[in-house]
Design an enzyme around this catalytic site. Structure first.
Site, PDB file in Angstrom:
ATOM      1  N   HIS A   1     -40.495 -21.054  -3.587  1.00  0.00           N
ATOM      2  CA  HIS A   1     -41.874 -20.692  -3.907  1.00  0.00           C
ATOM      3  C   HIS A   1     -42.785 -21.172  -2.782  1.00  0.00           C
ATOM      4  O   HIS A   1     -42.557 -22.226  -2.192  1.00  0.00           O
ATOM      5  CB  HIS A   1     -42.270 -21.348  -5.229  1.00  0.00           C
ATOM      6  CG  HIS A   1     -43.501 -20.761  -5.841  1.00  0.00           C
ATOM      7  ND1 HIS A   1     -43.497 -19.569  -6.521  1.00  0.00           N
ATOM      8  CD2 HIS A   1     -44.788 -21.208  -5.869  1.00  0.00           C
ATOM      9  CE1 HIS A   1     -44.725 -19.292  -6.955  1.00  0.00           C
ATOM     10  NE2 HIS A   1     -45.522 -20.287  -6.573  1.00  0.00           N
TER      11      HIS A   1
ATOM     12  N   SER B   1     -48.062 -15.555  -6.599  1.00  0.00           N
ATOM     13  CA  SER B   1     -47.884 -16.435  -7.749  1.00  0.00           C
ATOM     14  C   SER B   1     -48.857 -16.046  -8.858  1.00  0.00           C
ATOM     15  O   SER B   1     -48.805 -14.915  -9.353  1.00  0.00           O
ATOM     16  CB  SER B   1     -48.046 -17.893  -7.305  1.00  0.00           C
ATOM     17  OG  SER B   1     -47.545 -18.777  -8.269  1.00  0.00           O
TER      18      SER B   1
ATOM     19  N   ASP C   1     -36.722 -20.628  -6.927  1.00  0.00           N
ATOM     20  CA  ASP C   1     -38.052 -20.551  -7.511  1.00  0.00           C
ATOM     21  C   ASP C   1     -37.927 -20.272  -9.008  1.00  0.00           C
ATOM     22  O   ASP C   1     -37.273 -19.303  -9.398  1.00  0.00           O
ATOM     23  CB  ASP C   1     -38.833 -19.420  -6.838  1.00  0.00           C
ATOM     24  CG  ASP C   1     -40.270 -19.294  -7.311  1.00  0.00           C
ATOM     25  OD1 ASP C   1     -40.669 -20.008  -8.245  1.00  0.00           O
ATOM     26  OD2 ASP C   1     -40.987 -18.447  -6.737  1.00  0.00           O
TER      27      ASP C   1
END
Length: 361
Positions: free
Chosen positions: A332, A208, A302
């Site tokens: 995610h 991320s 996501d």
């Protein structure tokens, strides 16, 4: 006077529009006002992935985009939910004793430290070294939250993994996190041998916001005469500041990350639109030439899916060797959940195989 469309994009980005100022440096700074979005329901998650999401709800997680940073930091995390699923299945949640850890400072600030993961009983041969950056939008989470991936990499790749803690926003806004990431990489190069690592076999990895840091640090190394990593692993990286990307719409209401949360993170980590367009964040606009071979992993459900896909396209256009895969039925934060989510196991196996190949060449 901006058009309605441009103003809408600015608001979604958390730009410094008159109605949406960026936050102060306070942990109690109010969240940005909500921006209603009409969006379809996200695709259905695979049953094992949905089980983790259901458990996150049971743990009482509140919508991050409605909270202050201090409130968000004490919320149950997807990693907590995965461990709860493990306990329900009678699985141990204790840290794998096959890997030892040691925390060491790389800077003067208390947040500037790294957790060194090392396989227990490693031989005398120097091991490859992976510098890993955790996620959390540069605002929440820490090395404890993101323990699963570096621990698994250390064990499965017989490698030293340096999990980097960095200063968080809003206390320290962009580019503090990027400065810490590059400083930790330089520090690792200088110290890897003393831990039994091989500074000639290094990789960068992250999830991320940390996936963004992995790529940005490789760019920094290239531009500042530092040794290049052999490989980059970027798992659902933040890479594209365009809020009209397909995944911003089709996963706008996804869990555990939604599009409103992207605006929330931007509100706290940046000082305005210029920060969010900076090529260190908006990687698709960076000079990507001459980067190491790269693996990009994305989840279908996501809002950052399109970030990874467009980053792969931009890197290929720059002449880089890159593989990108979007794994179906997962969301995610799925990476690191291989013990309870089959799609995560598949993604981890793929990514670790790519790193293993890079180290063995």
């Amino acid at each position: 006077m901006p058009s309605c469309k441009l103003l809408g994009v600015a608001l979604l980005l958390g730009a410094a529009a008159p109605a949406v100022a960026q936050s102060s440096n306070s942990l109690n700074a109010a969240p940005p006002p909500p921006t209603p979005m009409r969006a379809p329901l996200p695709p259905r998650a695979a049953p094992d992935m949905q089980g983790v999401l259901d458990q996150l709800a049971v743990l009482g997680a509140k919508p991050i985009e409605t909270l202050t940073p201090v409130q968000a930091r004490i919320q149950p995390s997807p990693a907590d939910a995965a461990r709860a699923v493990m306990r329900r299945r009678g699985m141990s949640t204790a840290p794998d004793p096959a890997v030892s850890t040691q925390d060491l400072p790389y800077g003067a600030d208390p947040m500037q430290f790294a957790r060194i993961y090392k396989p227990v009983g490693a031989g005398n041969e120097p091991m490859p070294v992976i510098v890993y950056y955790h996620g959390g939008g540069w605002v929440i989470a820490d090395v404890n939250t993101y323990d699963a991936t570096p621990r698994a990499m250390a064990k499965q790749l017989n490698a030293i993994v340096v999990s980097v803690e960095y200063r968080h926003a809003p206390e320290a806004k962009f580019p503090a996190q990027h400065e810490d990431a590059s400083a930790a990489y330089r520090w690792t190069i200088q110290n890897a041998a003393s831990w039994g690592g091989d500074p000639g076999r290094m990789a960068l990895a992250g999830e991320s916001a940390g996936g963004n840091l992995a790529v940005a640090t490789a760019i920094y190394a290239r531009d500042n005469g530092m040794p290049a990593p052999l490989h980059i692993l970027a798992v659902y990286p933040i890479a594209n500041s365009d809020m009209t990307l397909p995944s911003r719409r089709d996963a706008a209401n996804a869990k555990p990350l939604n599009t409103a949360m992207l605006r929330w993170f931007g509100h706290y980590y940046s000082r305005g639109m210029a920060d969010q367009q900076d090529p260190r964040i908006n990687l698709v606009r960076a000079d990507l030439r001459g980067l190491p071979p790269t693996t990009i992993v994305n989840a279908q459900i996501d809002p950052l899916r399109s970030d990874g896909e467009t980053l792969a396209t931009a890197m290929r256009a720059a002449g880089d060797r890159v593989e990108q895969r979007t794994f179906p039925g997962v969301t995610h934060e799925f990476f690191g959940m291989g013990k309870v989510v089959r799609g995560a196991l598949d993604a981890e196996t793929y990514a670790f195989d790519r790193l293993r190949t890079a180290f063995n060449k």
